[in-house]
Design a protein around this motif. Structure first.
Motif, PDB file in Angstrom:
ATOM      1  N   LYS A  23      41.109  35.844  57.682  1.00  0.00           N
ATOM      2  CA  LYS A  23      39.538  35.732  58.153  1.00  0.00           C
ATOM      3  C   LYS A  23      38.554  36.639  57.180  1.00  0.00           C
ATOM      4  O   LYS A  23      37.714  37.022  57.340  1.00  0.00           O
ATOM      5  CB  LYS A  23      39.176  36.306  59.483  1.00  0.00           C
ATOM      6  CG  LYS A  23      39.908  35.472  60.529  1.00  0.00           C
ATOM      7  CD  LYS A  23      39.677  35.618  62.032  1.00  0.00           C
ATOM      8  CE  LYS A  23      40.657  35.023  63.054  1.00  0.00           C
ATOM      9  NZ  LYS A  23      40.301  33.529  62.763  1.00  0.00           N
ATOM     10  N   CYS A 218      35.785  26.599  67.276  1.00  0.00           N
ATOM     11  CA  CYS A 218      36.776  25.789  66.687  1.00  0.00           C
ATOM     12  C   CYS A 218      37.867  26.709  65.971  1.00  0.00           C
ATOM     13  O   CYS A 218      38.937  26.196  65.742  1.00  0.00           O
ATOM     14  CB  CYS A 218      36.125  24.698  65.789  1.00  0.00           C
ATOM     15  SG  CYS A 218      35.814  25.320  64.072  1.00  0.00           S
ATOM     16  N   ASN A 219      37.370  27.802  65.588  1.00  0.00           N
ATOM     17  CA  ASN A 219      38.336  28.939  64.886  1.00  0.00           C
ATOM     18  C   ASN A 219      38.914  28.255  63.486  1.00  0.00           C
ATOM     19  O   ASN A 219      39.840  28.527  63.164  1.00  0.00           O
ATOM     20  CB  ASN A 219      39.479  28.965  65.793  1.00  0.00           C
ATOM     21  CG  ASN A 219      40.098  30.371  65.378  1.00  0.00           C
ATOM     22  OD1 ASN A 219      39.669  31.475  64.909  1.00  0.00           O
ATOM     23  ND2 ASN A 219      41.348  30.635  65.729  1.00  0.00           N
ATOM     24  N   LYS A 220      37.899  27.561  62.932  1.00  0.00           N
ATOM     25  CA  LYS A 220      38.200  26.917  61.456  1.00  0.00           C
ATOM     26  C   LYS A 220      37.087  27.516  60.578  1.00  0.00           C
ATOM     27  O   LYS A 220      36.035  27.502  60.906  1.00  0.00           O
ATOM     28  CB  LYS A 220      38.298  25.504  61.681  1.00  0.00           C
ATOM     29  CG  LYS A 220      39.258  24.749  62.516  1.00  0.00           C
ATOM     30  CD  LYS A 220      40.676  25.129  62.311  1.00  0.00           C
ATOM     31  CE  LYS A 220      41.424  24.411  63.439  1.00  0.00           C
ATOM     32  NZ  LYS A 220      42.952  24.983  63.540  1.00  0.00           N
ATOM     33  N   GLN A 281      31.840  31.406  57.341  1.00  0.00           N
ATOM     34  CA  GLN A 281      33.274  32.362  56.553  1.00  0.00           C
ATOM     35  C   GLN A 281      33.390  32.154  55.145  1.00  0.00           C
ATOM     36  O   GLN A 281      34.245  32.648  54.494  1.00  0.00           O
ATOM     37  CB  GLN A 281      34.316  32.130  57.397  1.00  0.00           C
ATOM     38  CG  GLN A 281      35.307  33.103  57.302  1.00  0.00           C
ATOM     39  CD  GLN A 281      36.854  32.672  57.916  1.00  0.00           C
ATOM     40  OE1 GLN A 281      36.884  32.202  58.884  1.00  0.00           O
ATOM     41  NE2 GLN A 281      37.841  33.002  57.123  1.00  0.00           N
TER      42      GLN A 281
END
Length: 308
Positions: A23, A218-220, A281
């Motif tokens: 991350k 979505c954790n992408k 990110q």
């Protein structure tokens, strides 16, 4: 108990995948393959980015303009200790050719793949060529997932081993159809996309809305597309020729007033990197033919060197 496939256990994961999973704030940059057989200039530009980006995207016939194979160019970068993301478009290959290149990429140590549909033939320098488009980006992502599970397009086992490819996809938060954008994004997540690189972002309010209403949960990682504007004329050209993108008039005015428009473009890109850092990110920087200025953009944005 591990959720990793046998292939993922057999192959070490790429440095880019490690950064995604850790991350980190991700930085990628676009590098253009040569138009000819000499990769010297491409490699010189790429070397300037070493230690500043997590990976370098090698374009695959971007705008349907002929250039060296993205796979060959990605291998050359890797041979020089650089981390590539190999773009793979459906325009020029049928399902046999796509699978062949994906298996070849794995064997050559190229694991990061950006799955693309491909720009229309008529946009490029060979307008009478024939496009293939047997698949498009969502179906290509599904195909990569199959190869990673050890089966081919027809669900037949791969006797010589599965792949362990790390597949991503493109996204356009400025797409005029909000429902269409949401549907396609969700389909790409479902098909196995592990990261997303966006098209050029000119409207950061729209990016924020996309992050809050579509990408949330979505954790992408989403990497916002940052484009180096070289002059007011360059910005106006983009407004005329790139669908869905509208460079704001205030930025065009800034470039027009500037005594050094290119330096002003670097400053604008740095400001946009700062904006993106608050929203998502990562950033994907496009500095066509001026990749050498990307470190300066990152310095002005306060982005430190990346871990090797």
């Amino acid at each position: 108990m591990s959720n990793s496939s046998p292939a993922e256990l057999a192959f070490p994961i790429s440095r880019f995948q490690q950064a995604v999973e850790a991350k980190e704030f991700l930085i990628t940059a676009e590098v253009m393959p040569p138009k000819g057989g000499d990769p010297t200039h491409m490699l010189q530009m790429a070397q300037l980015l070493k230690g500043r980006v997590h990976a370098m995207n090698i374009t695959d016939g971007s705008r349907a303009v002929l250039r060296m194979s993205s796979l060959a160019a990605a291998v050359l970068l890797r041979q020089h200790g650089l981390e590539p993301v190999c773009q793979m478009a459906c325009r020029d290959r049928n399902v046999i050719g796509l699978q062949a290149d994906l298996m070849g990429a794995q064997a050559l140590g190229i694991q990061n793949i950006l799955a693309l549909t491909g720009d229309p033939i008529k946009a490029g320098d060979h307008p009478t060529a024939r496009g293939v488009f047997e698949l498009e980006s969502v179906r290509l992502l599904k195909l990569i997932d199959k190869l990673n599970r050890g089966v081919d397009f027809n669900d037949k086992p791969l006797p010589d081993g599965a792949t362990a490819l790390f597949a991503g996809a493109a996204v356009d938060p400025q797409c005029p159809s909000w429902s269409g954008l949401q549907r396609r994004f969700e389909r790409k997540v479902e098909a196995g996309a592990k990261f997303f690189q966006s098209q050029l972002i000119s409207d950061f309010d729209r990016l924020e809305k996309f992050m809050d209403q579509i990408a949330a949960g979505c954790n992408k990682p989403i990497l916002a597309g940052i484009f180096l504007l070289k002059s007011a004329k360059n910005a106006q050209f983009i407004n005329r020729n790139v669908p869905g993108v509208q460079i704001p008039q205030d930025l065009i005015d800034r470039l027009e007033r500037a005594t050094d428009p290119l330096d002003e473009g670097v400053q604008i890109a740095a400001e946009q990197v700062k904006l993106a850092r608050q929203l998502c990110q990562g950033v994907h920087i496009m500095a066509v033919r001026r990749e050498d200025l990307i470190p300066q953009i990152l310095d002005r944005a306060g982005v430190a060197a990346v871990a090797g």
